[in-house]
Design a protein around this motif. Structure first.
Motif, short mmCIF file in Angstrom:
data_model
loop_
_atom_site.label_atom_id
_atom_site.label_comp_id
_atom_site.label_asym_id
_atom_site.label_seq_id
_atom_site.Cartn_x
_atom_site.Cartn_y
_atom_site.Cartn_z
N GLU A 22 2.16 -28.35 25.96
CA GLU A 22 3.26 -28.63 26.88
C GLU A 22 4.07 -27.35 27.08
O GLU A 22 4.27 -26.59 26.13
CB GLU A 22 4.16 -29.72 26.30
CG GLU A 22 3.49 -31.09 26.20
CD GLU A 22 3.18 -31.68 27.55
OE1 GLU A 22 3.99 -31.52 28.49
OE2 GLU A 22 2.12 -32.31 27.68
N PRO A 23 4.51 -27.09 28.30
CA PRO A 23 5.32 -25.90 28.54
C PRO A 23 6.59 -25.93 27.69
O PRO A 23 7.22 -26.97 27.54
CB PRO A 23 5.67 -25.98 30.03
CG PRO A 23 4.65 -26.88 30.62
CD PRO A 23 4.26 -27.84 29.53
N TYR A 24 6.93 -24.78 27.13
CA TYR A 24 8.14 -24.63 26.33
C TYR A 24 9.01 -23.59 27.01
O TYR A 24 8.54 -22.49 27.32
CB TYR A 24 7.76 -24.18 24.92
CG TYR A 24 8.94 -23.86 24.04
CD1 TYR A 24 9.68 -24.87 23.46
CD2 TYR A 24 9.31 -22.55 23.80
CE1 TYR A 24 10.78 -24.59 22.66
CE2 TYR A 24 10.40 -22.25 23.00
CZ TYR A 24 11.13 -23.28 22.43
OH TYR A 24 12.21 -22.99 21.64
N THR A 30 9.18 -19.27 30.06
CA THR A 30 8.34 -20.43 29.83
C THR A 30 7.04 -19.97 29.18
O THR A 30 6.42 -19.02 29.63
CB THR A 30 8.02 -21.16 31.15
OG1 THR A 30 9.25 -21.54 31.78
CG2 THR A 30 7.18 -22.40 30.91
N VAL A 31 6.64 -20.68 28.12
CA VAL A 31 5.42 -20.36 27.39
C VAL A 31 4.52 -21.58 27.40
O VAL A 31 4.96 -22.69 27.10
CB VAL A 31 5.73 -19.93 25.94
CG1 VAL A 31 4.45 -19.67 25.16
CG2 VAL A 31 6.64 -18.72 25.92
N ILE A 32 3.25 -21.36 27.74
CA ILE A 32 2.25 -22.43 27.70
C ILE A 32 1.12 -21.93 26.83
O ILE A 32 0.39 -21.00 27.19
CB ILE A 32 1.72 -22.78 29.11
CG1 ILE A 32 2.89 -23.16 30.02
CG2 ILE A 32 0.68 -23.89 29.03
CD1 ILE A 32 2.51 -23.27 31.49
N VAL A 33 0.97 -22.52 25.64
CA VAL A 33 -0.06 -22.09 24.71
C VAL A 33 -1.42 -22.65 25.11
O VAL A 33 -1.51 -23.71 25.75
CB VAL A 33 0.27 -22.49 23.26
CG1 VAL A 33 1.52 -21.79 22.78
CG2 VAL A 33 0.39 -23.99 23.11
N ALA A 34 -2.48 -21.94 24.76
CA ALA A 34 -3.84 -22.36 25.07
C ALA A 34 -4.69 -22.27 23.81
O ALA A 34 -4.51 -21.38 22.99
CB ALA A 34 -4.43 -21.49 26.17
N ALA A 68 -1.49 -17.38 25.12
CA ALA A 68 -0.44 -18.14 25.81
C ALA A 68 -0.15 -17.51 27.16
O ALA A 68 -0.24 -16.28 27.33
CB ALA A 68 0.83 -18.16 24.98
N TYR A 69 0.18 -18.36 28.12
CA TYR A 69 0.69 -17.90 29.40
C TYR A 69 2.20 -17.79 29.27
O TYR A 69 2.85 -18.71 28.78
CB TYR A 69 0.34 -18.88 30.52
CG TYR A 69 -1.12 -18.88 30.87
CD1 TYR A 69 -1.68 -17.86 31.61
CD2 TYR A 69 -1.95 -19.92 30.45
CE1 TYR A 69 -3.02 -17.85 31.93
CE2 TYR A 69 -3.30 -19.93 30.76
CZ TYR A 69 -3.83 -18.89 31.51
OH TYR A 69 -5.15 -18.89 31.81
N VAL A 70 2.74 -16.67 29.69
CA VAL A 70 4.19 -16.45 29.62
C VAL A 70 4.69 -16.24 31.05
O VAL A 70 4.18 -15.39 31.77
CB VAL A 70 4.52 -15.22 28.74
CG1 VAL A 70 6.02 -15.00 28.70
CG2 VAL A 70 3.96 -15.40 27.34
#
Length: 118
Positions: A22-24, A30-34, A68-70
């Motif tokens: 989940e986006p944080y 905003t960080v989206i881990v993968a 992670a996408y930042v």
């Protein structure tokens, strides 16, 4: 629960949410881990000569963070996860192989020099 039910539940449990978190968001970032997710399963059933039957099955799941996408200031960047243990193990294996090769090369040079001296 029979094998078919077990495998159906396992299949239904795999969703995209297991790959991307989940986006944080905090302080405008905003960080989206993968994660890389691997699964496996199997099962079977059998009957013996007396007509008794049995069945069984199993399921495994592994997840490993990959990065992670930042998102910051409207710009997206990818931050890869670094597996330090794997990095150290690879470096150690390379060092051992290099040491072995250097030792072998030194022995070959020594033998060649000894043959030339005869």
């Amino acid at each position: 629960m029979n094998v078919d039910e077990l495998l159906a539940k396992a299949k239904n449990g795999l969703e995209t949410k297991m790959v991307y978190g989940e986006p944080y968001e905090k302080d405008g970032v905003t960080v989206i881990v993968a994660a890389a997710v691997g699964t496996g399963g199997g099962g079977g059933d059998s009957r013996d000569e007396k007509g008794r039957s049995g069945e069984g099955g199993g399921f495994g799941l592994s997840a490993k963070p990959v990065g992670a996408y930042v998102i910051k200031d409207g710009k997206l960047r990818w931050e890869p996860a670094v597996d330090v243990n794997r990095l150290l193990a690879t470096a150690g294996a390379i060092a051992v192989a290099a040491l072995f090769a250097a030792t072998r090369l030194a022995k070959l040079k020594y033998r060649a020099q000894a043959d030339d001296d005869r």
